[in-house]
Write an enzyme that holds these catalytic residues in place. Structure first.
Site, short mmCIF file in Angstrom:
data_model
loop_
_atom_site.label_atom_id
_atom_site.label_comp_id
_atom_site.label_asym_id
_atom_site.label_seq_id
_atom_site.Cartn_x
_atom_site.Cartn_y
_atom_site.Cartn_z
N LYS A 21 24.40 54.21 83.64
CA LYS A 21 24.01 54.95 84.85
C LYS A 21 22.63 55.60 84.70
CE LYS A 21 26.82 59.08 83.93
NZ LYS A 21 26.68 58.92 82.49
N ARG A 96 30.37 66.44 86.89
CA ARG A 96 31.24 65.78 85.93
C ARG A 96 32.65 66.35 85.95
NH1 ARG A 96 27.14 63.83 82.07
NH2 ARG A 96 28.03 62.95 80.21
N ARG A 131 22.63 51.62 71.12
CA ARG A 131 21.71 52.43 71.91
C ARG A 131 20.69 53.14 71.02
NH1 ARG A 131 23.42 56.04 77.00
NH2 ARG A 131 24.40 57.50 75.58
N ARG A 164 21.21 58.64 69.07
CA ARG A 164 21.67 59.96 69.50
C ARG A 164 22.87 60.35 68.64
NH1 ARG A 164 22.34 60.04 75.94
NH2 ARG A 164 24.15 61.27 75.38
N ARG A 175 34.02 61.29 73.97
CA ARG A 175 33.32 61.40 75.27
C ARG A 175 34.02 60.55 76.32
NH1 ARG A 175 27.45 59.80 74.01
NH2 ARG A 175 26.99 60.48 76.12
P1 AMP Z 1 24.90 62.49 79.01
O1 AMP Z 1 23.55 62.18 78.47
O2 AMP Z 1 24.92 62.54 80.50
O3 AMP Z 1 25.96 61.58 78.45
O4 AMP Z 1 25.25 63.98 78.51
C1 AMP Z 1 25.34 64.31 77.14
C2 AMP Z 1 26.22 65.53 76.94
O5 AMP Z 1 25.68 66.65 77.67
C3 AMP Z 1 27.64 65.39 77.45
O6 AMP Z 1 28.49 64.75 76.52
C4 AMP Z 1 28.02 66.86 77.70
O7 AMP Z 1 28.31 67.52 76.48
C5 AMP Z 1 26.73 67.44 78.23
N1 AMP Z 1 26.65 67.30 79.73
C6 AMP Z 1 25.77 66.56 80.45
N2 AMP Z 1 25.98 66.68 81.78
C7 AMP Z 1 27.04 67.53 81.90
C8 AMP Z 1 27.76 68.05 83.01
N3 AMP Z 1 27.46 67.72 84.29
N4 AMP Z 1 28.79 68.89 82.75
C9 AMP Z 1 29.12 69.26 81.49
N5 AMP Z 1 28.50 68.80 80.40
C10 AMP Z 1 27.45 67.95 80.59
#
Ligand code: AMP
Length: 224
Positions: A21, A96, A131, A164, A175
């Protein structure tokens, strides 16, 4: 936050971590000249800069848990108030949880479409192991599906690519389970509002992009 300003194309990209995404959001952002608001990217920047927000978020992120809703809603609210969001925006990784979706609804900003990129868990686990992220500019790559110039350096800026920390397979599993329990219920929420469009993630990035752009173009054609 000014409600009437954000009146154009307001997209949200929805899907499991690693479904692609973020990549699709970036491509659509360029195509439609609107900014992407990635809560994950904002949080990673804060962690790197060791700000108060970063210190608060780091523990949650490293374990694959979600950062508390009120923190996230505050970040998004501040970001959407900026001038560059007036012509529209793409939300990547927000909301989320149901609480975040409801808090966003209360702002009155609204959404044009929610694009749900669907990929099975097994494929996600395989994908995340490949990744890579640029240590300087944050550009993302995949060793097989979207390689950089040499799989070691960033094509854009030449800096070294890194994995990462939360792409470690054990954290990825956590996750995904967080996604299924807390985020997936949002699909029904947005389906109920008539906003959800499903895109099946394809092997090739450009095939997923073609499907995603098709969904957005259909929406824009219907709006004319
Ligand atoms: P992402 O890069 O979108 O996968 O985000 C990495 C991490 O950031 C996630 O595993 C969460 O720990 C935190 N995170 C990102 N967006 C959110 C959100 N909308 N709500 C809560 N935690 C978030």
């Amino acid at each position: 936050m000014s409600m009437e300003n954000v009146s154009s194309l307001k997209l949200m990209f929805f899907g499991a971590p690693g479904a692609g995404k973020g990549t699709q959001a970036e491509i659509a952002a360029k195509r439609y000249a609107i900014p992407t608001i990635s809560t994950g990217a904002i949080l990673r920047e804060a962690v790197a800069a060791k700000t108060e927000l970063g210190r608060l978020a780091a523990g949650y992120m490293e374990s694959g848990a979600l950062v508390p809703d009120d923190v996230i809603v505050g970040i998004v609210r501040d970001r959407l108030a900026k001038d560059d969001c007036k012509a529209g925006f793409i939300l990547d990784g927000f909301p989320r949880t149901l609480a975040q979706a409801e808090a966003f609804d209360k702002t009155g900003i609204g959404l044009s479409l929610v694009i749900d990129i669907e990929v099975e868990d097994e494929r996600i686990i395989e994908r995340m192991s490949g990744r890579r992220v640029c240590s300087a500019c944050g550009e993302t790559y995949h060793t097989v599906y979207n390689p950089s110039v040499d799989n070691v350096h960033c094509t854009k800026c030449g800096a070294e690519l890194i994995c990462r920390r939360d792409d470690d397979p054990e954290v990825v599993k956590k996750r995904l389970s967080t996604y299924h329990s807390e985020t997936e219920p949002l699909r029904a929420y947005y389906e109920g509002k008539g906003l959800l469009r499903v895109v099946h993630g394809q092997e090739k990035l450009e095939d997923t992009t073609a499907l995603t752009v098709g969904v957005i173009e259909d929406y824009l054609a219907g709006r004319k």
